[in-house]
Design a protein around this motif. Structure first.
Motif, PDB file in Angstrom:
ATOM      1  N   GLY A   3       0.816  -1.213   0.000  1.00  0.00           N
ATOM      2  CA  GLY A   3       0.000   0.000   0.000  1.00  0.00           C
ATOM      3  C   GLY A   3       0.845   1.257   0.000  1.00  0.00           C
ATOM      4  O   GLY A   3       0.531   2.225  -0.684  1.00  0.00           O
ATOM      5  N   LYS A   4       1.954   1.238   0.766  1.00  0.00           N
ATOM      6  CA  LYS A   4       2.832   2.411   0.798  1.00  0.00           C
ATOM      7  C   LYS A   4       3.548   2.595  -0.535  1.00  0.00           C
ATOM      8  O   LYS A   4       3.690   3.719  -1.018  1.00  0.00           O
ATOM      9  CB  LYS A   4       3.849   2.278   1.927  1.00  0.00           C
ATOM     10  CG  LYS A   4       3.258   2.454   3.285  1.00  0.00           C
ATOM     11  CD  LYS A   4       4.304   2.460   4.355  1.00  0.00           C
ATOM     12  CE  LYS A   4       3.633   2.642   5.712  1.00  0.00           C
ATOM     13  NZ  LYS A   4       4.607   2.859   6.757  1.00  0.00           N
ATOM     14  N   ILE A   5       3.984   1.494  -1.138  1.00  0.00           N
ATOM     15  CA  ILE A   5       4.655   1.585  -2.435  1.00  0.00           C
ATOM     16  C   ILE A   5       3.677   2.114  -3.486  1.00  0.00           C
ATOM     17  O   ILE A   5       4.022   2.968  -4.298  1.00  0.00           O
ATOM     18  CB  ILE A   5       5.220   0.210  -2.849  1.00  0.00           C
ATOM     19  CG1 ILE A   5       6.361  -0.188  -1.917  1.00  0.00           C
ATOM     20  CG2 ILE A   5       5.694   0.228  -4.303  1.00  0.00           C
ATOM     21  CD1 ILE A   5       6.862  -1.597  -2.115  1.00  0.00           C
ATOM     22  N   LYS A   6       2.445   1.607  -3.445  1.00  0.00           N
ATOM     23  CA  LYS A   6       1.417   2.053  -4.387  1.00  0.00           C
ATOM     24  C   LYS A   6       1.135   3.545  -4.203  1.00  0.00           C
ATOM     25  O   LYS A   6       1.018   4.291  -5.176  1.00  0.00           O
ATOM     26  CB  LYS A   6       0.150   1.234  -4.164  1.00  0.00           C
ATOM     27  CG  LYS A   6      -0.971   1.548  -5.098  1.00  0.00           C
ATOM     28  CD  LYS A   6      -2.163   0.652  -4.794  1.00  0.00           C
ATOM     29  CE  LYS A   6      -3.392   1.104  -5.513  1.00  0.00           C
ATOM     30  NZ  LYS A   6      -4.573   0.320  -5.149  1.00  0.00           N
ATOM     31  N   THR A  11       1.459   8.902  -6.307  1.00  0.00           N
ATOM     32  CA  THR A  11       1.760  10.307  -6.011  1.00  0.00           C
ATOM     33  C   THR A  11       2.824  10.822  -6.977  1.00  0.00           C
ATOM     34  O   THR A  11       2.706  11.937  -7.506  1.00  0.00           O
ATOM     35  CB  THR A  11       2.231  10.460  -4.562  1.00  0.00           C
ATOM     36  OG1 THR A  11       1.223   9.959  -3.695  1.00  0.00           O
ATOM     37  CG2 THR A  11       2.517  11.908  -4.221  1.00  0.00           C
ATOM     38  N   GLY A  12       3.838  10.018  -7.239  1.00  0.00           N
ATOM     39  CA  GLY A  12       4.879  10.405  -8.184  1.00  0.00           C
ATOM     40  C   GLY A  12       4.355  10.550  -9.602  1.00  0.00           C
ATOM     41  O   GLY A  12       4.685  11.497 -10.308  1.00  0.00           O
TER      42      GLY A  12
END
Length: 78
Positions: A3-6, A11-12
Motif C-alpha cells: 500500500g505504501k509503495i502504491k 503520487t509520483g
C-alpha cells in the motif's frame, strides 16, 4: 508494505502529470502561433485536465475503499 509503495508510485505519477500539464500550458501560451491554435491547444489541455482530475478521484476512491473494505467503508457490526 504494498500500500505504501502504491501510494508513493501514484503520487509520483500524478506529480509528473501535473508538471507535464504546466509545461504544455506554457508551450501553448508561449510558442503556438495564431489565436485559433492557442484556443485549440487550451481546449485540448482542459480535456486533459478533466481526465487527470477524474483519474486522481478514482485512484483516491479505490484506495479508500480498499482500506475500509467494501460497502463504501460502512461497517455494520452489531
Amino acid at each position: 508494505m504494498f500500500g505504501k509503495i502504491k501510494k508513493v508510485f501514484f503520487t509520483g505519477v500524478f506529480g509528473v502529470l501535473y508538471i507535464s500539464f504546466v509545461a504544455q500550458l506554457v508551450y501553448v501560451l508561449g510558442w503556438m502561433n495564431g489565436i485559433e491554435n492557442k484556443l485549440m491547444g487550451l481546449a485540448m489541455l482542459s480535456l486533459e485536465w478533466l481526465v487527470l482530475i477524474a483519474a486522481r478521484y478514482l485512484s483516491k476512491r479505490s484506495s479508500n475503499s480498499a482500506q475500509h473494505g467494501s460497502f463504501g467503508g460502512h461497517n455494520r457490526r452489531r
